[in-house]
Design a protein around this motif. Sequence first.
Motif, PDB file in Angstrom:
ATOM      1  N   LEU A  15      10.458  16.965   3.582  1.00  0.00           N
ATOM      2  CA  LEU A  15      10.757  16.995   2.164  1.00  0.00           C
ATOM      3  C   LEU A  15      10.081  15.796   1.512  1.00  0.00           C
ATOM      4  N   LYS A  16       9.406  16.030   0.397  1.00  0.00           N
ATOM      5  CA  LYS A  16       8.750  14.950  -0.338  1.00  0.00           C
ATOM      6  C   LYS A  16       9.075  15.083  -1.819  1.00  0.00           C
ATOM      7  N   GLY A  17       9.434  13.966  -2.407  1.00  0.00           N
ATOM      8  CA  GLY A  17       9.756  13.989  -3.819  1.00  0.00           C
ATOM      9  C   GLY A  17       9.147  12.819  -4.547  1.00  0.00           C
ATOM     10  N   LYS A  18       8.939  12.985  -5.838  1.00  0.00           N
ATOM     11  CA  LYS A  18       8.491  11.886  -6.676  1.00  0.00           C
ATOM     12  C   LYS A  18       9.084  12.058  -8.067  1.00  0.00           C
ATOM     13  N   ALA A  19       9.331  10.923  -8.718  1.00  0.00           N
ATOM     14  CA  ALA A  19       9.947  10.945 -10.037  1.00  0.00           C
ATOM     15  C   ALA A  19       9.358   9.828 -10.888  1.00  0.00           C
ATOM     16  N   LYS A  20       8.928  10.179 -12.081  1.00  0.00           N
ATOM     17  CA  LYS A  20       8.329   9.209 -12.989  1.00  0.00           C
ATOM     18  C   LYS A  20       9.414   8.346 -13.620  1.00  0.00           C
ATOM     19  N   ILE A  21       9.283   7.027 -13.469  1.00  0.00           N
ATOM     20  CA  ILE A  21      10.216   6.100 -14.096  1.00  0.00           C
ATOM     21  C   ILE A  21       9.716   5.705 -15.475  1.00  0.00           C
ATOM     22  N   ASN A  22       8.451   5.341 -15.570  1.00  0.00           N
ATOM     23  CA  ASN A  22       7.795   5.099 -16.852  1.00  0.00           C
ATOM     24  C   ASN A  22       6.297   5.331 -16.656  1.00  0.00           C
ATOM     25  N   ASP A  23       5.484   4.946 -17.616  1.00  0.00           N
ATOM     26  CA  ASP A  23       4.050   5.212 -17.533  1.00  0.00           C
ATOM     27  C   ASP A  23       3.368   4.426 -16.423  1.00  0.00           C
ATOM     28  N   GLN A  24       3.991   3.371 -15.919  1.00  0.00           N
ATOM     29  CA  GLN A  24       3.372   2.528 -14.895  1.00  0.00           C
ATOM     30  C   GLN A  24       3.991   2.682 -13.509  1.00  0.00           C
ATOM     31  N   ILE A  25       5.185   3.257 -13.389  1.00  0.00           N
ATOM     32  CA  ILE A  25       5.904   3.279 -12.121  1.00  0.00           C
ATOM     33  C   ILE A  25       6.395   4.688 -11.807  1.00  0.00           C
ATOM     34  N   THR A  26       6.140   5.136 -10.577  1.00  0.00           N
ATOM     35  CA  THR A  26       6.644   6.405 -10.069  1.00  0.00           C
ATOM     36  C   THR A  26       7.382   6.160  -8.763  1.00  0.00           C
ATOM     37  N   ALA A  27       8.580   6.676  -8.642  1.00  0.00           N
ATOM     38  CA  ALA A  27       9.342   6.575  -7.401  1.00  0.00           C
ATOM     39  C   ALA A  27       8.973   7.737  -6.486  1.00  0.00           C
ATOM     40  N   PHE A  28       8.995   7.510  -5.163  1.00  0.00           N
ATOM     41  CA  PHE A  28       8.695   8.581  -4.213  1.00  0.00           C
ATOM     42  C   PHE A  28       9.526   8.406  -2.947  1.00  0.00           C
ATOM     43  N   GLY A  29       9.670   9.475  -2.202  1.00  0.00           N
ATOM     44  CA  GLY A  29      10.388   9.432  -0.932  1.00  0.00           C
ATOM     45  C   GLY A  29       9.950  10.559  -0.037  1.00  0.00           C
ATOM     46  N   LYS A  30      10.119  10.359   1.276  1.00  0.00           N
ATOM     47  CA  LYS A  30       9.763  11.392   2.258  1.00  0.00           C
ATOM     48  C   LYS A  30      10.750  11.373   3.403  1.00  0.00           C
ATOM     49  N   TYR A  31      11.109  12.582   3.853  1.00  0.00           N
ATOM     50  CA  TYR A  31      11.914  12.737   5.070  1.00  0.00           C
ATOM     51  C   TYR A  31      11.276  13.832   5.908  1.00  0.00           C
ATOM     52  N   GLU A  32      11.066  13.541   7.201  1.00  0.00           N
ATOM     53  CA  GLU A  32      10.502  14.551   8.108  1.00  0.00           C
ATOM     54  C   GLU A  32      11.233  14.506   9.436  1.00  0.00           C
ATOM     55  N   VAL A  33      11.642  15.671   9.902  1.00  0.00           N
ATOM     56  CA  VAL A  33      12.339  15.802  11.183  1.00  0.00           C
ATOM     57  C   VAL A  33      11.554  16.753  12.075  1.00  0.00           C
ATOM     58  N   TYR A  77       9.822  10.535  10.047  1.00  0.00           N
ATOM     59  CA  TYR A  77       9.619   9.647   8.901  1.00  0.00           C
ATOM     60  C   TYR A  77      10.849   9.689   8.000  1.00  0.00           C
ATOM     61  N   VAL A  78      11.199   8.558   7.461  1.00  0.00           N
ATOM     62  CA  VAL A  78      12.178   8.484   6.377  1.00  0.00           C
ATOM     63  C   VAL A  78      11.904   7.180   5.618  1.00  0.00           C
ATOM     64  N   TYR A  79      11.389   7.302   4.391  1.00  0.00           N
ATOM     65  CA  TYR A  79      11.060   6.110   3.611  1.00  0.00           C
ATOM     66  C   TYR A  79      11.081   6.452   2.125  1.00  0.00           C
ATOM     67  N   ALA A  80      11.138   5.397   1.316  1.00  0.00           N
ATOM     68  CA  ALA A  80      11.118   5.549  -0.136  1.00  0.00           C
ATOM     69  C   ALA A  80      10.469   4.315  -0.740  1.00  0.00           C
TER      70      ALA A  80
END
Length: 316
Positions: A66-84, A99-102
């Motif tokens: 699973l991979k996700g990303k979310a825009k916080i503002n015009d300069q910063i995007t949050a992301f995360g990944k989980y793999e089993v 993998y499991v990180y953000a």
Amino acid sequence: MKKAVLASAILASLVAGTANAATVYEDDSKSLSIGGRAEARFNISDKNKKDDGNAFEDKSRARINLKGKAKINDQITAFGKYEVEFYEDDDSDDFKTRYVYAGFDTQAGAFSYGKQDSAQVMLTDYTDILATFGGDGVDLVASNKDKRENNFLYAGEFNNFTVAANYIAEDNKGNKDSDSYGIAAQYAFPFGLSLGAGYVNGQNGTGVDANQYNLAVSYDFNNFYAAATYASGENGNTDLTGYELATAFKMDKFIAQAVYNFKQLENAGVKTDDEDYFALEGIYKFNKNLRTYAGYKFQQLDGADDELQVGIRYDF
């Protein structure tokens, strides 16, 4: 098939889905994708023989990420990944978190924490291209490898130049590596040539200092690919040297590729070969989802057994 990492690939692995990943949700500020593979494969070698003398071993596995990303503002995007990964091991079914990180992706680069690759992986992937064998010659110390726990990672891309640095924090478990750090950089020329170098320093889990440096080069031209990696370092009183050579040629849906891996240990003037083999492999891709492959490892070490590995893989 793994490809050598080009200038932007390390950042893409942090914030993007796989080529076949399906986007299950997306709007103007965030997205979520799911991907993975089902891989049925087997290995035939005398090294698999036990009391029954059977040389056949099932090595099937499956992965979900699973991979996700979310825009916080015009300069910063949050992301995360989980793999089993689900795999067959000693006749028992096991699940393993790969993998499991953000983290955050910014104009200055990406910053993340969790179980993820060390900075050196963008160099070792130059020659770790086979679906079956390889990737054994230049991982001299543990903190050089992929999927490291307690790992702080920075990766930044500046035109054709990519730099990555990581720090693996001590976790107060006696059997874990502690306080290791590494830095790696690469430059991708517009005509297919890429050059990289890196250094990693830490401990091997028992308080003994360990370090190594890595050099890598690759050339990609039309359907032809060639690469080499070299590593040298120390693990306590043991000197370590290793190198890998890799080449691949694509013919429509078929890919032919080969690697050579070598690793040598030297202690008190005595040299011991730890890895020494050739491997040949063929892959046939029916489409972007389904492929089948077969590889053969030709061992050069005395007492080591050759191996044949065959598989079929579906990516989703």
